[in-house]
Design a protein around this motif. Structure first.
Motif, PDB file in Angstrom:
ATOM      1  N   UNK A 133       4.151   3.277  -0.253  1.00  0.00           N
ATOM      2  CA  UNK A 133       3.755   4.263   0.761  1.00  0.00           C
ATOM      3  C   UNK A 133       2.916   3.650   1.893  1.00  0.00           C
ATOM      4  N   UNK A 134       2.057   2.687   1.579  1.00  0.00           N
ATOM      5  CA  UNK A 134       1.215   2.075   2.608  1.00  0.00           C
ATOM      6  C   UNK A 134       2.063   1.260   3.590  1.00  0.00           C
ATOM      7  N   UNK A 135       2.990   0.493   3.051  1.00  0.00           N
ATOM      8  CA  UNK A 135       3.849  -0.309   3.921  1.00  0.00           C
ATOM      9  C   UNK A 135       4.773   0.600   4.747  1.00  0.00           C
ATOM     10  N   UNK A 136       5.260   1.672   4.117  1.00  0.00           N
ATOM     11  CA  UNK A 136       6.120   2.614   4.828  1.00  0.00           C
ATOM     12  C   UNK A 136       5.365   3.297   5.965  1.00  0.00           C
ATOM     13  N   UNK A 137       4.109   3.644   5.740  1.00  0.00           N
ATOM     14  CA  UNK A 137       3.309   4.283   6.781  1.00  0.00           C
ATOM     15  C   UNK A 137       3.160   3.364   7.994  1.00  0.00           C
ATOM     16  N   UNK A 138       2.880   2.077   7.760  1.00  0.00           N
ATOM     17  CA  UNK A 138       2.716   1.145   8.880  1.00  0.00           C
ATOM     18  C   UNK A 138       4.006   1.011   9.687  1.00  0.00           C
ATOM     19  N   UNK A 139       5.145   1.048   8.997  1.00  0.00           N
ATOM     20  CA  UNK A 139       6.411   0.988   9.731  1.00  0.00           C
ATOM     21  C   UNK A 139       6.682   2.305  10.453  1.00  0.00           C
ATOM     22  N   UNK A 140       6.219   3.413   9.881  1.00  0.00           N
ATOM     23  CA  UNK A 140       6.422   4.728  10.497  1.00  0.00           C
ATOM     24  C   UNK A 140       5.670   4.846  11.827  1.00  0.00           C
ATOM     25  N   UNK A 141       4.511   4.163  11.958  1.00  0.00           N
ATOM     26  CA  UNK A 141       3.729   4.271  13.193  1.00  0.00           C
ATOM     27  C   UNK A 141       4.174   3.267  14.250  1.00  0.00           C
TER      28      UNK A 141
ATOM     29  N   UNK B 124       5.498  -0.265  13.558  1.00  0.00           N
ATOM     30  CA  UNK B 124       5.572  -1.690  13.237  1.00  0.00           C
ATOM     31  C   UNK B 124       6.888  -2.002  12.538  1.00  0.00           C
ATOM     32  N   UNK B 125       7.409  -3.193  12.790  1.00  0.00           N
ATOM     33  CA  UNK B 125       8.646  -3.604  12.122  1.00  0.00           C
ATOM     34  C   UNK B 125       8.320  -4.138  10.734  1.00  0.00           C
TER      35      UNK B 125
ATOM     36  N   UNK C  96       9.101  -7.005   9.564  1.00  0.00           N
ATOM     37  CA  UNK C  96       8.630  -8.375   9.722  1.00  0.00           C
ATOM     38  C   UNK C  96       7.154  -8.402  10.130  1.00  0.00           C
ATOM     39  N   UNK C  97       6.734  -7.479  11.004  1.00  0.00           N
ATOM     40  CA  UNK C  97       5.334  -7.435  11.436  1.00  0.00           C
ATOM     41  C   UNK C  97       4.421  -7.040  10.276  1.00  0.00           C
ATOM     42  N   UNK C  98       4.866  -6.112   9.460  1.00  0.00           N
ATOM     43  CA  UNK C  98       4.063  -5.707   8.294  1.00  0.00           C
ATOM     44  C   UNK C  98       3.900  -6.882   7.337  1.00  0.00           C
ATOM     45  N   UNK C  99       4.987  -7.614   7.088  1.00  0.00           N
ATOM     46  CA  UNK C  99       4.917  -8.782   6.210  1.00  0.00           C
ATOM     47  C   UNK C  99       3.962  -9.827   6.779  1.00  0.00           C
ATOM     48  N   UNK C 100       3.983 -10.013   8.076  1.00  0.00           N
ATOM     49  CA  UNK C 100       3.096 -10.975   8.721  1.00  0.00           C
ATOM     50  C   UNK C 100       1.638 -10.552   8.575  1.00  0.00           C
ATOM     51  N   UNK C 101       1.388  -9.270   8.730  1.00  0.00           N
ATOM     52  CA  UNK C 101       0.023  -8.758   8.545  1.00  0.00           C
ATOM     53  C   UNK C 101      -0.479  -8.992   7.123  1.00  0.00           C
TER      54      UNK C 101
ATOM     55  N   UNK D 227       0.824  -2.708  18.093  1.00  0.00           N
ATOM     56  CA  UNK D 227       1.126  -4.122  17.837  1.00  0.00           C
ATOM     57  C   UNK D 227      -0.115  -4.996  17.836  1.00  0.00           C
ATOM     58  N   UNK D 228      -1.263  -4.490  18.385  1.00  0.00           N
ATOM     59  CA  UNK D 228      -2.499  -5.290  18.393  1.00  0.00           C
ATOM     60  C   UNK D 228      -2.986  -5.594  16.977  1.00  0.00           C
ATOM     61  N   UNK D 229      -2.675  -4.710  16.031  1.00  0.00           N
ATOM     62  CA  UNK D 229      -3.160  -4.953  14.666  1.00  0.00           C
ATOM     63  C   UNK D 229      -2.366  -6.054  13.984  1.00  0.00           C
ATOM     64  N   UNK D 230      -1.210  -6.412  14.515  1.00  0.00           N
ATOM     65  CA  UNK D 230      -0.432  -7.505  13.929  1.00  0.00           C
ATOM     66  C   UNK D 230      -1.187  -8.824  14.102  1.00  0.00           C
TER      67      UNK D 230
END
Length: 536
Positions: free
Chosen positions: A430-438, A440-441, A443-448, A480-483
């Motif tokens: 759910x946490x990773x899904x939320x970040x993509x929902x707002x 982020x791609x 790949x960006x979530x994985x990088x974070x 994208x700044x949080x990436x």
């Protein structure tokens, strides 16, 4: 109430009067001093109110003379129990407290006496040599005394009921204790109970902390368990079933009965040669006095372990993998199950698994990998009670499934080992899904995650969502700044993010998240001017 019975009851109700209910067992001669030792009414008025008899339903229903007579019967029965306990070596004051707080035991004796009266069985083989009533002493009290003695529980039944056990549990435990060669006397048992209450339930306000750790231990255990862990889980489940749940774990009134029922061997352990040695050992490994009870309540079987045969060898097995002795006490506070046989057996398998998965990627001869293992163990000992197949591998597969490369696994786990005890379906996904929902791609979530792995542990509602909304709505920055700076989510929104943003906004200044948040107060003030210093 007859004058004789009243005098007896008053003597019973006033501890300082030190009555002698019977001169000697089975020799019932009139004690003139006892019956003539009158007490002034003003001395006993308060005691009569304080120790007014509680009338069991069984006693009321079987009485043919009304409530007043029933109270007289109960008072006499309690006097007999008190005398019997004193005969066993219990102090006068404690004998009164026990008699007053064991109403079901007293009721049982009364019913037993009445049954023998009803069937005229006092001349049977068991009682014909013991019972020789004397007119000067109430026959009923004599019979209750003899019945208590005939029960053969050595005074344990009324005492165990008085400390909170039901009569059925007390009967079972008394049978267990009396049949064991280690049991000595009732006064020894009373002292043992006082000591157990002291070390398990010393005054403390850490009930919530103990409850949280107990819940974590129950949630993250996914391996086959041994008997010690099973008994502990059963103990927790009994407490959890009560209103208030595991928050009652540290409460003596709520938990002591279940503790003794789950671990009756506690009352057989030698206090000096065993229990106190464990307390000294906990001192030696850095557990402060007020915290010892947390370890004992979270894993009561630890008190049965032999220090030299069990605890020290298990400690050494853990210390060899990088955990320093001074940190071991803190680890035990969080997860004392680490000393159980089932967790230690799983421990070696997990170390091999870590090596196979390259989680430990430094050379052993440099000692660096042992240090990493030690840090992981100290921070998150729950890992070593996790199934490799059902838990650990699934978590690593989840990371690689969102795009994290295998080469980044060691760094992620080193920085955030708690990841291994996060639930995939209720927390991680759910946490990773939320970040993509707002926005982020994947790949960006994985990088974070690779840059800042504690991100995996942040709550959506309490951390991620409010900080994302402030970033995009109030600060006007792109998501994208949080990436580039995922550590943004680690700072307090109210104490750091908002105050620093409003300072910069007031000066019409723009800067990156890292420049705004990555500096301490002095550095922030130096870069943006003294007026930018955040007031405390």
């Amino acid at each position: 109430m007859s004058s004789h019975c009243l005098l007896n009851y008053l003597s019973f109700a006033v501890p300082n009067s030190k009555p002698q209910l019977f001169p000697f067992p089975f020799s019932f001669h009139c004690n003139t001093f006892f019956y003539c030792n009158l007490i002034r009414p003003e001395q006993v008025c308060h005691k009569l109110r304080s120790f007014a008899p509680l009338v069991p339903l069984a006693a009321r229903s079987s009485s043919s003379k009304g409530t007043e007579d029933t109270e007289e019967v109960i008072a006499e029965a309690r006097e007999a129990v008190s005398y019997y306990l004193q005969e066993l070596g219990v102090s006068h004051k404690e004998s009164i407290e026990i008699a007053l707080n064991s109403p079901n035991y007293v009721s049982m004796l009364i019913d037993s006496v009445r049954e023998l009266d009803e069937f005229s069985l006092w001349n049977s083989t068991d009682f014909e040599n013991a019972y020789d009533p004397v007119p000067a002493i109430p026959p009923f009290k004599s019979k209750v005394y003899l019945m208590a003695k005939q029960k053969g529980d050595k005074g344990m039944l009324p005492f165990l009921e008085s400390i909170g056990l039901t009569l059925s549990s007390a009967t079972h435990l008394a049978r267990y204790l009396s049949s064991n060669s280690l049991f000595q006397t009732l006064p020894t048992l009373i002292n043992k109970v006082k000591y157990v209450k002291k070390i398990f339930f010393a005054n403390s306000d850490d009930g919530g902390h103990i409850a949280r750790n107990a819940r974590q231990m129950m949630m993250h255990l996914s391996i086959s368990i041994d008997e010690d862990v099973q008994q502990t889980l059963s103990f927790f489940e009994k407490i959890q079933a009560r209103r208030g749940g595991l928050h009652l774990l540290g409460s003596q009134d709520a938990s002591f009965r279940h503790l003794i029922e789950s671990f009756p061997r506690l009352l057989l352990l030698p206090k000096e040669s065993h229990m106190k040695r464990l307390m000294v050992f906990l001192d030696d490994i850095g557990v402060v006095e007020g915290c010892k009870r947390q370890i004992l309540l979270l894993f009561p079987p630890i008190i049965f372990y032999d220090i030299e045969k069990d605890v020290r060898p298990r400690l050494q097995a853990i210390l060899k993998d990088g955990l320093e002795a001074k940190d071991f006490g803190q680890m035990l506070l969080k997860y004392p199950w680490i000393l159980s046989r089932s967790v230690l057996q799983n421990y070696e398998n997990i170390l091999i698994f870590f090596d196979d998965e390259k989680v430990v990627c430094f050379l052993r001869d440099l000692g660096l990998d042992d240090d990493i293992i030690g840090r992981i163990l100290g921070r998150c000992p729950e890992i070593f009670a996790s199934s490799i197949g059902r838990t650990l591998k699934r978590k690593l597969n989840f990371l690689m499934g969102i795009g994290v490369s295998r080469s980044h696994l060691p760094r992620i786990i080193k920085k955030y080992p708690e990841f291994f005890v996060c639930d995939i379906h209720r927390a991680l996904r759910p946490r990773m899904t939320y970040l993509m929902h707002v926005g982020l791609s994947k790949r960006e979530v994985a990088l974070m995650v690779c840059r800042f792995s504690p991100l995996l542990g942040y709550s959506i509602d309490e951390v991620l969502k409010p900080k994302v909304e402030f970033l995009t709505n109030s600060m006007g920055k792109p998501i994208s700044d949080v990436v580039e700076y995922p550590r943004y989510f680690s700072y307090s929104l109210e104490k750091k993010i908002k105050p620093r943003f409003w300072v910069l906004k007031g000066r019409n200044m723009e800067c990156s998240l890292k420049s705004m948040l990555g500096k301490n107060d002095e550095e922030f003030a130096a870069e943006f001017g003294e007026g930018a210093k955040i007031p405390l």
